[in-house]
Write an enzyme that holds these catalytic residues in place. Sequence first.
Site, mmCIF file in Angstrom:
data_model
loop_
_atom_site.group_PDB
_atom_site.id
_atom_site.type_symbol
_atom_site.label_atom_id
_atom_site.label_comp_id
_atom_site.label_asym_id
_atom_site.label_seq_id
_atom_site.Cartn_x
_atom_site.Cartn_y
_atom_site.Cartn_z
ATOM 1 N N GLY B 223 -11.070 -65.329 -53.846
ATOM 2 C CA GLY B 223 -10.231 -65.253 -52.688
ATOM 3 C C GLY B 223 -9.562 -66.719 -52.594
ATOM 4 N N GLY B 225 -8.397 -70.313 -49.892
ATOM 5 C CA GLY B 225 -8.924 -71.174 -49.041
ATOM 6 C C GLY B 225 -10.383 -71.707 -49.129
ATOM 7 N N CYS B 251 -16.562 -66.054 -57.690
ATOM 8 C CA CYS B 251 -15.689 -67.154 -57.256
ATOM 9 C C CYS B 251 -16.048 -67.364 -55.789
ATOM 10 C CB CYS B 251 -14.139 -66.464 -57.413
ATOM 11 S SG CYS B 251 -13.148 -68.081 -57.326
ATOM 12 N N PHE B 252 -14.930 -67.068 -54.672
ATOM 13 C CA PHE B 252 -15.131 -67.315 -53.268
ATOM 14 C C PHE B 252 -16.291 -66.619 -53.145
ATOM 15 C CE2 PHE B 252 -14.037 -66.743 -49.008
ATOM 16 C CZ PHE B 252 -13.340 -67.789 -48.725
ATOM 17 N N GLN B 255 -19.546 -68.691 -53.423
ATOM 18 C CA GLN B 255 -19.443 -69.597 -52.303
ATOM 19 C C GLN B 255 -19.862 -69.037 -50.991
ATOM 20 O OE1 GLN B 255 -15.370 -70.737 -52.489
ATOM 21 N NE2 GLN B 255 -15.615 -72.004 -54.300
ATOM 22 N N PHE B 296 -12.883 -75.261 -54.455
ATOM 23 C CA PHE B 296 -14.198 -75.686 -53.592
ATOM 24 C C PHE B 296 -15.400 -75.253 -54.600
ATOM 25 C CE2 PHE B 296 -10.682 -75.031 -50.715
ATOM 26 C CZ PHE B 296 -11.278 -76.050 -49.814
ATOM 27 N N HIS B 341 -14.600 -66.205 -63.310
ATOM 28 C CA HIS B 341 -14.181 -64.927 -63.228
ATOM 29 C C HIS B 341 -14.394 -64.197 -64.570
ATOM 30 C CE1 HIS B 341 -11.360 -65.351 -59.879
ATOM 31 N NE2 HIS B 341 -11.586 -66.653 -60.037
ATOM 32 N N GLU B 343 -14.187 -61.144 -64.556
ATOM 33 C CA GLU B 343 -12.943 -59.885 -64.953
ATOM 34 C C GLU B 343 -12.024 -60.502 -65.600
ATOM 35 O OE1 GLU B 343 -13.296 -61.912 -62.420
ATOM 36 O OE2 GLU B 343 -11.046 -62.311 -61.829
#
Lengths: 1113, 374
Positions: B223, B225, B251-252, B255, B296, B341, B343
Amino acid sequence: MPKRADLSHVMVIGSGPIVIGQACEFDYSGTQACRVLREEGLRVSLVNSNPATIMTDPEFADATYIEPITPEFVEKVIAAEAAAGYPVEALLATLGGQTALNTAVALHENGVLERYGVELIGADIDAIQRGEDRLKFKDVVRSVGAEVPRSAVCRSMEQVHEAVAELGLPVVIRPSFTMGGLGSGMAHTPSDLERMASLGLTESPVHEVLIEESVLGWKEYELELMRDHRDNVVVVCSIENIDAMGVHTGDSVTVAPAMTLTDREYQHMRDVGIAVLRKVGVDTGGCNIQFAVHPETGRLVVIEMNPRVSRSSALASKATGFPIAKIAAKLAIGYTLDEITNDITGETPASFEPTLDYVVVKVPRFAFEKFPGADPTLTTTMKSVGEAMALGRSFPEALGKALRSMETPSVGFWTRPDPPDASARSELEALRVPHDGRLYTAERALRLGATVTEVAQVSGFDPWFVDQIAALAELRVELVAAAELDEPLLRRAKRAGISDRQLAAVRGDLTEAGVRALRHRLGVRPVYKTVDTCAAEFAARTPYHYSAYENSADAETEVTEQRERPKVIILGSGPNRIGQGIEFDYSCVHAAIALRDAGYETVMVNCNPETVSTDYDTSDRLYFEPLTFEDVMEVVDAERTSGTVAGIIVQLGGQTPLGLAQRLADAGVPVVGTPPEAIHLAEDRGSFGAVLERAGLPAPAYGTATSFAEARKIADEIGYPVLVRPSYVLGGRGMEIVYDEETLAGYIARATEVTPEHPVLVDRFLDDAIEIDVDALCDGDEVYLGGIMEHIEEAGVHSGDSSCALPPIALGESDLATVRSSTEAIARGVGVRGLLNVQYALKDDVLYVLEANPRASRTAPFVSKATAVPLAKAAARIMLGASIAELRAEGMLPPRGDGGDLPADAPVAVKEAVLPFHRFRTPEGHGVDSLLGPEMKSTGEVMGIDAAFGQAFAKSQAAAYGSLPTSGRVFVSVANRDKRAMVFPVKRLADLGFEVLATSGTANTLRRNGIPCTVVRKHFEGPDNVVDLINAGGVDMIINTPYGNRGPRVDGYEIRTAAVSRDIPCVTTVQGAAAAVQGIEALIRGDITVRPLQVLHAALRGARQGPDRPETG
Amino acid sequence: MLVLEDGTALTGESYGAVGQTLGEAVFATGMTGYQETLTDPSYRRQIVVQTAPHIGNTGWNDEDDESDRIWVAGYVVRDPARLASNWRSRRRLDEELTRQGVVGICGVDTRAVTRRLRERGSMRAGVFSGPALAGRAELLDRVLASPPMAGADLVGEVTVAQPYVVPAATPARFRVAALDLGIKSNTPRMLAARGIETHVLPATTTLEQLLALAPDGVFLSNGPGDPATADRAVELTRQVLTRGLPLFGICFGNQILGRALGRGTYKMRYGHRGLNIPVIEHATGRVAITSQNHGFAVDGEPGARFDSDFGAAVVSHSCPNDGTVEGLTCLDVPAFSVQYHPEAAAGPHDAATLFDRFCDLMAAGAPTPAGRDH
Ligand SMILES: Nc1ncnc2c1ncn2[C@@H]1O[C@H](COP(=O)(O)OP(=O)(O)O)[C@@H](O)[C@H]1O
Ligand SMILES: Nc1ncnc2c1ncn2[C@@H]1O[C@H](COP(=O)(O)OP(=O)(O)O)[C@@H](O)[C@H]1O
Ligand SMILES: [Mg+2]
Ligand SMILES: [Mg+2]
């Protein structure tokens, strides 16, 4: 896992002579391998018969064997190393092309590797066979769930017919274990099938052909992969062929990265590639896999894999900056990808996949003009002799640069008038048949009104590429229409890769110089970007640049400042072609090394991806650019703004850079070495004649004609036979020996470009003269003879094609003295500073000067290796001001004496040329004539070096063609003038136990001289004639000197072509026959040994130091 | 005109929709897969600079979208294709960009922009064309007025409004609750292929709602941000971990797990956005070439073990280019995550086996030793 601790001695096998399908890319890969292995502290012994390679320089291995790459000789080497106390532990054969791989397989099969306990590293036998054996390979592919074209392996014509009955025509015929697709082709008709399949069966070393379903017209792709022994795999590069399936990748215009694949399709290809690589089991190193993709369905089939470094790997390395060969060598000795750092970034590991922010285009270079009668249609058999690569920020930019790198009559679109009758229809028709320059045809078709769809349809080019070319055609309309070239339009043109010369051609109102001036005035200049493997994600440390035009005058350029050391720019030699090959790259690389050592910053400019010179660590800076005036000048300016340019070297890259000398000098660029005026003195026939006159040196009577009338008048004066040729050519292009007026008329008629600017030279042809080649250095005062080479074939056979011996074997003291004094006179008379090559013809004790080339010659590397003196390095130093005396003091040149007076016990080196005749066929499928003449036809050369001429010659033959016979049948048929001279060698052969066959005339002479022989019918005398006999394998050697006039229909043509297709030695000169006899004697005596160059050189130097050497003046 | 926060301004031609767009300028180095990139929700509010010079060659098809729309805020390319050539292509890329109102620019020196972003780090930027054009200073003001990416909570803008179910493609073995923080369609596809029924849930889902589905495992998606703002998701993750439910994040999601385990996150200089990024799995030493897109990262040292409220954990994967944390594995609870990733759309499939490893976790329902896959 770091480097293997159990290895201390690795043997590397090179790829031998440059032939079509296997060129200097393997010098590049082998050189990298040797470098790496030695850096890793391993002993490296090397076998390669090609003296023109960098890898065979003594510095690059501990023991360099310039010996034939045959199982017999490689075994001798392994034995010699063991005897010297250095048993070979491992053999690295995946960097020497098909030759090395096949030799490794042979050494495995005959048990040599096992006997000497030599391990194959890189790829083991099973992997090699799973990859190379087309049938096993297909099983591998199927086993990972991927598709291959249906096919059947056949060992006989019967099996071939069965296979075709099932597959249906057309089919592809592919002999197993041949390189560059030799003998393969597309059979459309039953008769094609008969011819090609039977040929294929003979050309395959294992007498096996694959009959395969045709996927003609599908899109062709290649992936370059690397694997380490921990099973990490990376894809280094994807390559897309613009020419669809059916044209050999080596003959296709190719683009990197792939341009027309979605991520899904690309990842599928990548998955299949990796799965295949793992299954084949290439333990470590690089490999190349080829795919075909159906344009309408995306169906993907695997075509083949090369379980080794290949031509495409070289291309991929240069295209991405990822040094495949170097890394393959490290992986082979135990490292893993993540343990190796990426030289370019200096921080990131090699375990990544390069990503490009530019486009790379490779264009093949052909030489059909050299082989009259050869079928120029492009097929599955590779026919190109070289290639140029270009990088640009867009496809059109890279394509434009690649096209003008070719040095063909057309230097990019629009630079030659369209054929008078060209129409959209005619061009569309032409596009159906793959041919050299098909992109030019496509552009014409589009310009003359064909649509993108039509062109894509008939050519099989992907519409995206066609549209890119269509955009150029549209731009052309604007360029022509524009009242004047303003900044935006000019910039668009440059961004589209259009050269000043092309602009001048489309705009009648400006010359090339005019365009250049305007461009500079408007501030339209290229910037230089960097090849960094990572699309700028990380900073690059290696200055490997290419030019590009961006859309503003203040665009960013990445050339860094360097003001401490003066720079020297070295111009390379561009694409390999017949007459200008690897030898010139060798000299350029040597200049780079020598000048770097001497404290200069070296800057290389070249566009040939196969070479060592275009390795990013050969010079301090590398510009991958076309060698045209425009491109070179922009580099010079870029280097001048970033530092001080001490000089530019045009003398080492052959005729290409030499041709730029005058213009560069006029533009105020400091051309070092022999000044342009002097170059002109040597190259212009008239002024050179004057030089000779002043020195009192004889030359063949000659005249210059601009019309048939003039030519005939000259010929009548000097008498036939005469040698005719256009002025200013390299490799004797368009040269013919003319025996009568009629043929002369024919020649003039054919030589289209006979104009006052392009006159024809008519020389008296010196029959039966001994040709002598000399390479010399001159510092403006002292002259150093590099070496004197005595040709084996008589003058009339191009120096590049004839074999020669060094030191001369039959020349008398007085002749040698004359050669020395004449060479000195010419060097001084011309005003040479650097290298000079002179060719002489000795006839009736008169030494005629044929020509002088004020540049590095094809023979420079051969001479350097035979005499243990680095001529090119010395030349480079001399060009920048060093004197021969200084170089002698430094030790770069011997303290006294030179190559003209080698010690009595110096080894004899023989150079033999390698000819590509067997690659070409007439459209009807017959061979082309293998007769040698003043027109150069060889693609490469080998060196045989040994104690005496016989052994050396035998080696050279073994290296070039496969060994001379030691028994069996020799067929003799010679011209009347040769009959007498032939008696002696033939008698010797009979005494050695050969059965002599001869045609009636020759037989009579031989019998009268007491030589028993059998008469065989000439080919036109009915069945069971000599040609049938040869084809049936009933002849082991042929001695055939041509009768009467030259030309494809000469008597003996069928005999020679049969010999070529059967690959048996075929001697076409008296001198050659004598040499062959000596070689055969040596083979029979069996006293042929192998010695590393390092030992030979040490001996030579030792002998030179000897007290009683005379001073030479 | 393309204007960067540092004042750099480059002129080109308008590409796609005409107008103005603001966002964070980032560069993506993939040579293929622009369609997947454009439709990846993680690019929300970002202006993507494509380093590959030719874009649009294979046009736009109806199969390769990674979500139902293009998410990038703006698009910067050098040479757009005039003609789309691929058997699956339905329309040209520029047509699609215009249709979805994505403002782009072409003809600019994308390499120069990339080098600038590499040196100065990702920056706010704007693309302006047609009526939106104005003086440089004016345009720069607009850029400087736009919100920075650090501290941006964008999950709310990309997550689904209503839960939906992606059925298993093979006989269903597991049910997974996938928290949509900007999920890509290929993820449920990969899960489905492994016999997983995926319930894609809004980011606002509560633990109760989640447990109500009685999932065999929980998935945290990728995701956009700043993860530092995703407190909600972090809290939910902690509760999931307490209950010992198998959990997998990418990924996100990596985090989020990192924060749940008490680690901090930080904004990278210019992030990882490409299809060629090596990741070392410390347990085996093997390298996978991965597809990545993150600005990030989680604090940590390659291979380091650390303690958390949920027992021991390790930094199981890292990037040899710069040592960035690329994966975490819990040793006492069945949870792991990767920063890249698996995927992989677009991108190489080297890491696909991670989904199998997730299945193993759910099968075992028990803690795993680090790096149990392949
Ligand atoms: N089944 C086929 N149908 C049509 N063309 C083919 C087929 N197989 C190979 N080719 C063409 O022939 C060329 C040479 O074949 P390849 O298998 O690569 O042999 P080589 O060992 O000479 O590289 C390929 O580059 C391709 O263009
Ligand atoms: N007058 C001549 N008589 C006999 N042979 C000649 C004569 N001139 C040239 N040749 C032959 O032709 C070959 C090519 O001629 P040369 O002048 O060397 O052209 P190039 O520039 O191609 O080397 C020479 O190597 C030599 O064998
Ligand atoms: Mg091939
Ligand atoms: Mg010559």
